[in-house]
Design a protein around this motif. Structure first.
Motif, PDB file in Angstrom:
ATOM      1  N   VAL A 196       0.896  -1.165   0.000  1.00  0.00           N
ATOM      2  CA  VAL A 196       0.000   0.000   0.000  1.00  0.00           C
ATOM      3  C   VAL A 196       0.927   1.205   0.000  1.00  0.00           C
ATOM      4  CG1 VAL A 196      -1.876   1.216   1.140  1.00  0.00           C
ATOM      5  CG2 VAL A 196      -1.722  -1.281   1.311  1.00  0.00           C
ATOM      6  N   THR A 197       1.012   1.859  -1.131  1.00  0.00           N
ATOM      7  CA  THR A 197       2.073   2.839  -1.327  1.00  0.00           C
ATOM      8  C   THR A 197       1.514   4.114  -1.950  1.00  0.00           C
ATOM      9  OG1 THR A 197       4.243   3.143  -2.330  1.00  0.00           O
ATOM     10  CG2 THR A 197       2.678   1.794  -3.559  1.00  0.00           C
ATOM     11  N   GLU A 198       2.418   4.940  -2.499  1.00  0.00           N
ATOM     12  CA  GLU A 198       2.050   6.164  -3.217  1.00  0.00           C
ATOM     13  C   GLU A 198       3.030   6.290  -4.369  1.00  0.00           C
ATOM     14  OE1 GLU A 198       1.923   8.683  -4.766  1.00  0.00           O
ATOM     15  OE2 GLU A 198       0.464  10.121  -4.067  1.00  0.00           O
ATOM     16  N   PRO A 199       2.606   6.002  -5.597  1.00  0.00           N
ATOM     17  CA  PRO A 199       3.564   5.907  -6.703  1.00  0.00           C
ATOM     18  C   PRO A 199       4.085   7.246  -7.229  1.00  0.00           C
ATOM     19  CG  PRO A 199       1.333   5.525  -7.492  1.00  0.00           C
ATOM     20  CD  PRO A 199       1.239   5.623  -6.000  1.00  0.00           C
ATOM     21  N   ASP A 200       3.506   8.365  -6.770  1.00  0.00           N
ATOM     22  CA  ASP A 200       3.882   9.662  -7.343  1.00  0.00           C
ATOM     23  C   ASP A 200       4.803  10.478  -6.459  1.00  0.00           C
ATOM     24  OD1 ASP A 200       2.318   9.219  -9.635  1.00  0.00           O
ATOM     25  OD2 ASP A 200       0.510   9.870  -8.578  1.00  0.00           O
ATOM     26  N   ASP A 228      -2.412   2.155  -4.601  1.00  0.00           N
ATOM     27  CA  ASP A 228      -2.146   3.542  -4.239  1.00  0.00           C
ATOM     28  C   ASP A 228      -3.015   3.944  -3.040  1.00  0.00           C
ATOM     29  OD1 ASP A 228      -1.639   6.221  -4.058  1.00  0.00           O
ATOM     30  OD2 ASP A 228      -2.248   6.718  -6.114  1.00  0.00           O
ATOM     31  N   GLY A 229      -2.385   4.120  -1.904  1.00  0.00           N
ATOM     32  CA  GLY A 229      -3.104   4.571  -0.711  1.00  0.00           C
ATOM     33  C   GLY A 229      -3.216   6.073  -0.618  1.00  0.00           C
ATOM     34  N   ASN A 230      -2.499   6.796  -1.487  1.00  0.00           N
ATOM     35  CA  ASN A 230      -2.614   8.250  -1.608  1.00  0.00           C
ATOM     36  C   ASN A 230      -2.293   8.984  -0.307  1.00  0.00           C
ATOM     37  OD1 ASN A 230      -3.089  10.514  -3.220  1.00  0.00           O
ATOM     38  ND2 ASN A 230      -5.230  10.640  -2.598  1.00  0.00           N
ATOM     39  N   VAL A 231      -1.515   8.341   0.564  1.00  0.00           N
ATOM     40  CA  VAL A 231      -1.108   8.934   1.844  1.00  0.00           C
ATOM     41  C   VAL A 231      -2.323   9.437   2.633  1.00  0.00           C
ATOM     42  CG1 VAL A 231       0.741  10.263   2.949  1.00  0.00           C
ATOM     43  CG2 VAL A 231       0.911   9.730   0.544  1.00  0.00           C
ATOM     44  N   LYS A 232      -3.426   8.695   2.528  1.00  0.00           N
ATOM     45  CA  LYS A 232      -4.638   9.048   3.263  1.00  0.00           C
ATOM     46  C   LYS A 232      -5.248   7.773   3.842  1.00  0.00           C
ATOM     47  CE  LYS A 232      -5.731  13.098   0.435  1.00  0.00           C
ATOM     48  NZ  LYS A 232      -6.708  13.733  -0.486  1.00  0.00           N
ATOM     49  N   PRO A 233      -5.690   7.798   5.105  1.00  0.00           N
ATOM     50  CA  PRO A 233      -6.242   6.580   5.719  1.00  0.00           C
ATOM     51  C   PRO A 233      -7.426   6.006   4.960  1.00  0.00           C
ATOM     52  CG  PRO A 233      -5.735   8.207   7.403  1.00  0.00           C
ATOM     53  CD  PRO A 233      -5.571   8.898   6.080  1.00  0.00           C
ATOM     54  N   THR A 240      -6.652  -1.179   0.238  1.00  0.00           N
ATOM     55  CA  THR A 240      -6.268  -2.450   0.858  1.00  0.00           C
ATOM     56  C   THR A 240      -7.384  -3.479   0.727  1.00  0.00           C
ATOM     57  OG1 THR A 240      -4.897  -1.281   2.475  1.00  0.00           O
ATOM     58  CG2 THR A 240      -5.504  -3.539   2.999  1.00  0.00           C
ATOM     59  N   THR A 241      -8.605  -3.052   0.943  1.00  0.00           N
ATOM     60  CA  THR A 241      -9.750  -3.961   0.818  1.00  0.00           C
ATOM     61  C   THR A 241      -9.818  -4.543  -0.582  1.00  0.00           C
ATOM     62  OG1 THR A 241     -10.972  -2.699   2.488  1.00  0.00           O
ATOM     63  CG2 THR A 241     -12.247  -4.131   1.040  1.00  0.00           C
ATOM     64  N   GLU A 242      -9.653  -3.691  -1.573  1.00  0.00           N
ATOM     65  CA  GLU A 242      -9.698  -4.156  -2.962  1.00  0.00           C
ATOM     66  C   GLU A 242      -8.514  -5.081  -3.265  1.00  0.00           C
ATOM     67  OE1 GLU A 242     -11.897  -0.092  -4.649  1.00  0.00           O
ATOM     68  OE2 GLU A 242      -9.789  -0.501  -5.120  1.00  0.00           O
ATOM     69  N   MET A 243      -7.351  -4.747  -2.737  1.00  0.00           N
ATOM     70  CA  MET A 243      -6.166  -5.573  -2.976  1.00  0.00           C
ATOM     71  C   MET A 243      -6.336  -6.972  -2.389  1.00  0.00           C
ATOM     72  SD  MET A 243      -2.184  -4.788  -1.909  1.00  0.00           S
ATOM     73  CE  MET A 243      -2.459  -4.936  -0.143  1.00  0.00           C
ATOM     74  N   LEU A 244      -6.854  -7.052  -1.176  1.00  0.00           N
ATOM     75  CA  LEU A 244      -7.025  -8.356  -0.528  1.00  0.00           C
ATOM     76  C   LEU A 244      -8.125  -9.155  -1.210  1.00  0.00           C
ATOM     77  CD1 LEU A 244      -6.704  -7.271   3.218  1.00  0.00           C
ATOM     78  CD2 LEU A 244      -5.011  -8.506   1.834  1.00  0.00           C
ATOM     79  N   SER A 245      -9.123  -8.464  -1.734  1.00  0.00           N
ATOM     80  CA  SER A 245     -10.188  -9.165  -2.443  1.00  0.00           C
ATOM     81  C   SER A 245      -9.657  -9.835  -3.701  1.00  0.00           C
ATOM     82  CB  SER A 245     -11.304  -8.176  -2.812  1.00  0.00           C
ATOM     83  OG  SER A 245     -12.311  -8.823  -3.559  1.00  0.00           O
ATOM     84  N   ALA A 255       3.261  -1.211   4.220  1.00  0.00           N
ATOM     85  CA  ALA A 255       2.628   0.108   4.135  1.00  0.00           C
ATOM     86  C   ALA A 255       3.726   1.162   4.146  1.00  0.00           C
ATOM     87  CB  ALA A 255       1.675   0.310   5.303  1.00  0.00           C
ATOM     88  N   SER A 256       3.842   1.899   3.067  1.00  0.00           N
ATOM     89  CA  SER A 256       4.992   2.793   2.938  1.00  0.00           C
ATOM     90  C   SER A 256       4.773   4.189   3.516  1.00  0.00           C
ATOM     91  CB  SER A 256       5.414   2.898   1.468  1.00  0.00           C
ATOM     92  OG  SER A 256       4.371   3.402   0.684  1.00  0.00           O
ATOM     93  N   THR A 257       3.621   4.426   4.137  1.00  0.00           N
ATOM     94  CA  THR A 257       3.398   5.681   4.867  1.00  0.00           C
ATOM     95  C   THR A 257       2.587   5.376   6.127  1.00  0.00           C
ATOM     96  OG1 THR A 257       1.272   6.245   3.825  1.00  0.00           O
ATOM     97  CG2 THR A 257       3.272   6.943   2.676  1.00  0.00           C
ATOM     98  N   GLY A 258       2.571   6.311   7.050  1.00  0.00           N
ATOM     99  CA  GLY A 258       1.781   6.144   8.260  1.00  0.00           C
ATOM    100  C   GLY A 258       0.292   6.030   7.972  1.00  0.00           C
ATOM    101  N   PRO A 259      -0.279   6.945   7.162  1.00  0.00           N
ATOM    102  CA  PRO A 259      -1.697   6.799   6.821  1.00  0.00           C
ATOM    103  C   PRO A 259      -2.002   5.480   6.115  1.00  0.00           C
ATOM    104  CG  PRO A 259      -0.968   9.032   6.384  1.00  0.00           C
ATOM    105  CD  PRO A 259       0.270   8.240   6.716  1.00  0.00           C
ATOM    106  N   ALA A 260      -1.075   4.979   5.317  1.00  0.00           N
ATOM    107  CA  ALA A 260      -1.275   3.688   4.650  1.00  0.00           C
ATOM    108  C   ALA A 260      -1.337   2.566   5.678  1.00  0.00           C
ATOM    109  CB  ALA A 260      -0.162   3.423   3.652  1.00  0.00           C
TER     110      ALA A 260
END
Length: 341
Positions: A196-200, A228-233, A240-245, A255-260
């Motif tokens: 769960v990251t932020e590619p930009d 892309d978690g977009n650095v937002k919870p 994450t839900t979509e990824m696990l599905s 998780a590459s950020t705290g909000p992620a």
């Protein structure tokens, strides 16, 4: 994934050289040293870095541009800038862009009209940040970046450059996290990993690369998804839900950020066997489901950028890059206020 190093014109020079020895360092005004006034209100110091005349004011004005205050990370950083500004004799103005690139550019352009001694920039995104650096270059104002590097290709295309980058050693942070995964789960454990990251943003790209390089020592580790978690919870929860599905075999999330990290934990049920590692969510206690994280200290980063500006204004030559180590937290520990990913 291609690794992008922090964007520094000075970084084109060999490591260890000072800016004074690096001809690539030019904030875009065409100044080349010698202490001459170019008519823009700046003069070039012997280092080649334009020095605005306003740096000699009784209380020099320093402009600071941050992305948001919804992330505790930036709340802590803002406090660091303001406290250090007062301690170092600066009039510090902090503008918050609400995660809007165009808004951040407009805010910086308005602050440049006030002829700051320096601009401290934490860009919303790495690529659009190059236009902000260019605007400061054209105004003869030196740019000190913090936390988020500027995309090197965008910076080159703008013909722009910065004085210094100060922030976390993001590659090392990713490596630390992967080392802990291997310690906890075994050097040859079957690991099916989702990011769960932020590619930009360059920092998250570097964290991901550090993690992936280190985890590759385990031949049974495979990265199967990146979202892309977009650095937002909330965005991270949904991603994450979509990824696990789509990838029910995932047993480790990086998780590459705290909000992620926070969003990923919210997406997992209490009975889930998936474990979350990564950069620390603010003040969240580490558990068996969230076994380890690494934290930055944004308050310290804000403080040290101001101190770097003060030292430069007083005649010191800045280092082009300052990388800060990260703190590791494990099960039962809780990162303190201001210790976040």
């Amino acid at each position: 994934m291609k690794l992008r190093a922090p964007v520094l014109a000075a970084g084109l020079c060999a490591a260890g050289l000072t800016l004074a020895a690096c001809s690539a360092v030019d904030t875009g005004t065409g100044s080349s040293g010698g202490g001459t006034d170019d008519g823009s209100g700046s003069s070039a110091a012997s280092s080649g870095i334009p020095r605005p005349d306003s740096c000699d004011d009784d209380t020099p004005y320093v402009a600071v541009a941050l992305p948001n205050l919804t992330n505790p990370y930036y709340v802590a950083m803002k406090q660091g800038f303001e406290d250090a500004g007062e301690a170092n004799g600066f009039d510090v103005e902090v503008q918050i862009a609400d995660d809007d690139d165009a808004n951040q550019l407009a805010q910086v352009q308005a602050m440049l009209q006030k002829q700051p001694c320096a601009l401290a920039l934490n860009a919303v995104k790495s690529e659009p940040g190059a236009a902000i650096v260019k605007a400061a270059n054209d105004a003869g104002v030196p740019v000190f970046t913090v936390n988020v590097g500027i995309d090197p290709d965008a910076l080159e295309s703008q013909g722009a450059s910065i004085v210094q980058y100060l922030g976390a050693d993001n590659v090392a942070g990713g490596q630390q996290t992967a080392e802990q995964v291997l310690t906890d789960l075994g050097a040859d454990a079957e690991l099916t990993i989702g990011f769960v990251t932020e590619p930009d943003e360059t920092p998250t790209q570097m964290r991901d690369q550090g993690f992936e390089d280190e985890i590759a020592s385990n031949p049974n580790a495979e990265v199967v998804a990146r979202v892309d978690g977009n650095v937002k919870p909330d965005d991270s929860l949904r991603a994450t839900t979509e990824m696990l599905s789509g990838n029910p075999g995932i047993n480790v999330i990086f998780a590459s950020t705290g909000p992620a990290a926070y969003g990923a934990l919210q997406a997992l049920g209490a009975g889930s066997d998936v474990q979350v590692y990564g950069f620390c969510a603010a003040e969240v206690t580490l558990t068996e489901q969230y076994p380890a994280c690494v934290a930055q200290e944004p308050n310290v980063y804000g403080t040290e950028v101001v101190e770097q500006i003060r030292a430069w204004a007083d005649g010191a030559t800045p280092e082009p890059e300052i990388l800060k180590p990260l703190k590791l937290f494990t099960v039962g520990e809780t990162p303190g206020p201001g210790e976040v990913g």
